[in-house]
Design an enzyme around this catalytic site. Structure first.
Site, PDB file in Angstrom:
ATOM      1  N   LYS A  58       6.531  -5.803  -9.554  1.00 31.39           N
ATOM      2  CA  LYS A  58       5.786  -5.950  -8.288  1.00 31.39           C
ATOM      3  C   LYS A  58       4.604  -6.899  -8.464  1.00 31.39           C
ATOM      4  CE  LYS A  58       8.855  -3.884  -7.193  1.00 31.39           C
ATOM      5  NZ  LYS A  58       9.915  -3.277  -8.004  1.00 31.39           N
ATOM      6  N   GLY A 122      10.915  11.877 -30.236  1.00 24.08           N
ATOM      7  CA  GLY A 122      11.188  13.314 -30.228  1.00 24.08           C
ATOM      8  C   GLY A 122      12.672  13.554 -30.401  1.00 24.08           C
ATOM      9  N   GLY A 189      24.803  -9.599 -11.661  1.00 21.00           N
ATOM     10  CA  GLY A 189      24.482  -8.351 -10.975  1.00 21.00           C
ATOM     11  C   GLY A 189      23.578  -8.620  -9.783  1.00 21.00           C
ATOM     12  N   GLY A 191      22.095  -6.411  -7.809  1.00 17.95           N
ATOM     13  CA  GLY A 191      21.522  -5.119  -7.457  1.00 17.95           C
ATOM     14  C   GLY A 191      20.057  -5.330  -7.142  1.00 17.95           C
ATOM     15  N   ILE A 193      17.441  -5.169  -9.151  1.00 20.98           N
ATOM     16  CA  ILE A 193      16.732  -6.023 -10.109  1.00 20.98           C
ATOM     17  C   ILE A 193      17.089  -7.493  -9.890  1.00 20.98           C
ATOM     18  CG2 ILE A 193      16.530  -6.621 -12.562  1.00 20.98           C
ATOM     19  CD1 ILE A 193      16.680  -3.650 -13.201  1.00 20.98           C
ATOM     20  N   ASP A 320      15.683   9.385 -14.821  1.00 21.75           N
ATOM     21  CA  ASP A 320      16.838   8.490 -14.989  1.00 21.75           C
ATOM     22  C   ASP A 320      17.901   9.057 -15.929  1.00 21.75           C
ATOM     23  OD1 ASP A 320      15.542   6.665 -13.390  1.00 21.75           O
ATOM     24  OD2 ASP A 320      15.604   5.016 -14.848  1.00 21.75           O
ATOM     25  N   ALA A 328      11.614   5.816  -9.608  1.00 24.14           N
ATOM     26  CA  ALA A 328      10.440   6.441 -10.218  1.00 24.14           C
ATOM     27  C   ALA A 328       9.987   7.672  -9.427  1.00 24.14           C
ATOM     28  CB  ALA A 328       9.313   5.420 -10.287  1.00 24.14           C
ATOM     29  N   HIS A 452      -1.515  -0.025  17.927  1.00 22.00           N
ATOM     30  CA  HIS A 452      -1.081  -1.333  18.408  1.00 22.00           C
ATOM     31  C   HIS A 452      -2.128  -2.392  18.054  1.00 22.00           C
ATOM     32  CE1 HIS A 452       0.749  -4.392  20.893  1.00 22.00           C
ATOM     33  NE2 HIS A 452      -0.450  -4.663  21.383  1.00 22.00           N
TER      34      HIS A 452
END
Ligand code: FAD
Ligand code: NAD
Length: 475
Positions: A58, A122, A189, A191, A193, A320, A328, A452
């Protein structure tokens, strides 16, 4: 003896860090482990979204939009500019600063809320234990957990025929950091991205070609909006080739030759840089899923029920790495839901009211069902469409391309979907999400007073149009 935490969160993207903060607010003793290392070689919280996703993309969209506006649109306002140029390194430095500040902001939020955090990988062990391999390298540590939340996110998918070298052929992360504007940019692609990053470099001067395997443009969006968007993006100079199956990509010293096939046969074309953006896959590789018996679904996502419980007791997964849209805000709401449920609250995520946004120009945003979905479900629905060209605010902005469209149940009048193509559609969609969350009807939108002049008035008018009575459209 290993230290015990009420909650151990693995992953500090929007899913993990939000859950960790909410859990601490609810009185839990929380540890959040994250392995992401930023460009400067230091651990950086915030996951994909903050480091190489939502935020940097962004930032670049904003910079490139300013550049394009200065170059092409200011004359209409009577503003004369000189020779407008882009300093790509300054633009990238601004983006990096925003990322660094926000990542540091997450660290501060952790400190303020009493969330403990560890930089490292982890790994699940049996009996509710988690092993941490620290960053930088050091002796591993083991902690005990009463609850575990897996929020390890996703990574870019790749294709066998195209190998990413990080310089000429890159994934979305590389496409956020081209040091100069590529003369001819290919993207595999079409999409979210592909369209967002393709727009960034197109606005800065690249000749952009997008290769999409499927025959449909934006199949998730409403058909009418997708058709209009395809036309507008082609007009802007994004060249979209649908039904294109990439067969190979051969890199040279400073370019790449791509061979692809469509219904017209085989084609060869050369790009200065190539971006692979064909979707993302769940990130489970470092978790030790087999040894602990964590169930994955047939597509490799961690299997969870509707409230994000895995097959292992007290082990949850969100964001995800589980089914559902890779967004997100979906990730963070799932994180909040899990920790609130651990403390006995009946929180649920309303998967029917998740907004989608494509930050193209104009932006495209929607919530709820498309016409295609309603037809497939044999729903009896009514449609209200209001063109931006009839909006006073849009005219004043010089942004008359687009529309707002409301779909509602014919009998009950309940809103089933809202689709917007307009500047700041990402902001406008919030009203529609709230309306759907409250089970609103088009009458509710019709009776709501909108300021308005504002772009939001187009939602009001689209709701009126659903009953055949828009007030400000001619003929
Ligand atoms: P992630 O953000 O991927 O975070 C997971 C974290 O876990 C990472 O830091 C990872 O390093 C860490 N991790 C993984 N394994 C381990 C382990 N074993 N131990 C410790 N840590 C681990 N979505 C939007 O809603 N709006 C947008 O505008 C938007 N723009 C995007 C633009 C781009 C270019 C990309 C790539 C994505 C964009 N997305 C956007 C998608 C969004 O980034 C993801 O949906 C979101 O980040 C998912 O959050 P998450 O917390 O589930 O995972
Ligand atoms: P995507 O799923 O949006 O699009 C990938 C496209 O690549 C699809 O159209 C697919 O048909 C096509 N494709 C797949 N294999 C191909 C092949 N071999 N050759 C040519 N085309 C092929 O995925 P993305 O654009 O990579 O984005 C990944 C995720 O990140 C998305 O799920 C999206 O939700 C999220 N994201 C969201 C935003 C946002 O909310 N504004 C922005 C960027 C990314």
């Amino acid at each position: 003896m290993a230290e015990t935490f009420d909650l151990v969160v693995i992953g500090a993207g929007p899913a993990g860090y939000t859950a960790a903060i909410r859990a601490a607010q609810l009185g839990m003793n929380v540890l959040c482990i994250d392995r992401y290392v930023g460009k400067d070689g230091h651990p950086s919280l915030g996951g994909t979204c903050l480091n190489v996703g939502c935020i940097p993309s962004k930032a670049l969209l904003e910079s490139s939009e300013h550049f394009a506006r200065c170059r092409h649109d200011l004359g209409d306002h009577g503003i004369t500019t000189g020779d407008v140029r882009i300093d790509v390194s300054a633009m990238l430095a601004r983006k990096d600063r925003i990322v660094r500040d926000l990542a540091a902001g997450v660290a501060t939020l952790f400190t303020r809320n009493g969330v403990r955090s560890r930089a490292g990988t982890g790994r699940l062990l049996p009996s509710m234990r988690v092993e941490i391999a620290p960053l930088p390298d050091g002796p591993t540590e083991i902690v005990d957990a009463r609850h575990i939340l897996i929020a390890t996110g996703s990574v870019p998918r790749d294709i066998d025929s195209v190998s990413i070298d990080g310089r000429i052929i890159v994934d979305s992360t590389g496409a956020l950091d081209f040091p100069t504007v590529p003369e001819r940019l290919g993207l595999i692609g079409v999409g979210v991205i592909g369209l967002e990053l393709g727009s960034v470099w197109r606005r800065l001067g690249s000749q952009v070609v997008l290769l999409e395997a499927m025959d449909t443009f934006l199949p998730g969006a409403d058909e009418q909006i997708a058709t209009a968007a395809m036309k507008e993006m082609s007009r802007q100079g994004l060249e979209v080739r649908l039904g294109a199956r990439v067969l190979s990509a051969r890199t040279g010293a400073d370019s790449v030759e791509v061979t692809y096939e469509d219904t017209a046969g085989k084609h060869r074309t050369e790009f200065s840089r190539l971006v692979v953006a064909i979707g993302r896959r769940p990130n489970t590789r470092t978790l030790n899923v087999t040894e602990v018996g964590l169930l994955l679904d047939e597509r490799g996502y961690i299997h969870v029920d509707e409230v994000c419980r895995t097959n292992l007791p007290n082990v949850y997964a969100v964001g995800d790495v589980v089914r559902g849209p890779m967004l997100a805000h979906k990730a963070s709401e799932e994180g909040v839901m899990v920790v609130e449920r651990i403390t006995g609250q009946p929180t649920r995520v309303n998967y029917d009211a998740i907004p989608w946004v494509i930050y193209s120009s104009p932006e495209i945003a929607w919530v709820g069902k498309t016409e295609r979905q309603l037809r497939a479900a044999a729903r009896d629905y009514k449609i209200g469409v209001f063109p931006l060209s009839a909006s006073g605010r849009a005219r004043a902005m010089g942004a008359t391309f687009g529309m707002t469209k409301v779909l509602a149940d014919k009998r009950s009048d309940r809103i089933l979907g809202v689709h917007i193509m307009a500047p700041m559609a990402s902001e406008m969609i919030a009203e529609a999400v709230l309306a759907m969350e409250f089970g609103a009807s088009t009458e509710d939108l019709q009776r709501t007073i909108h300021a308005h002049p504002s772009l939001a008035e187009t939602t009001h008018e689209a709701a009126l149009a659903a009953d055949g009575r828009p007030l400000n459209v001619h003929g």
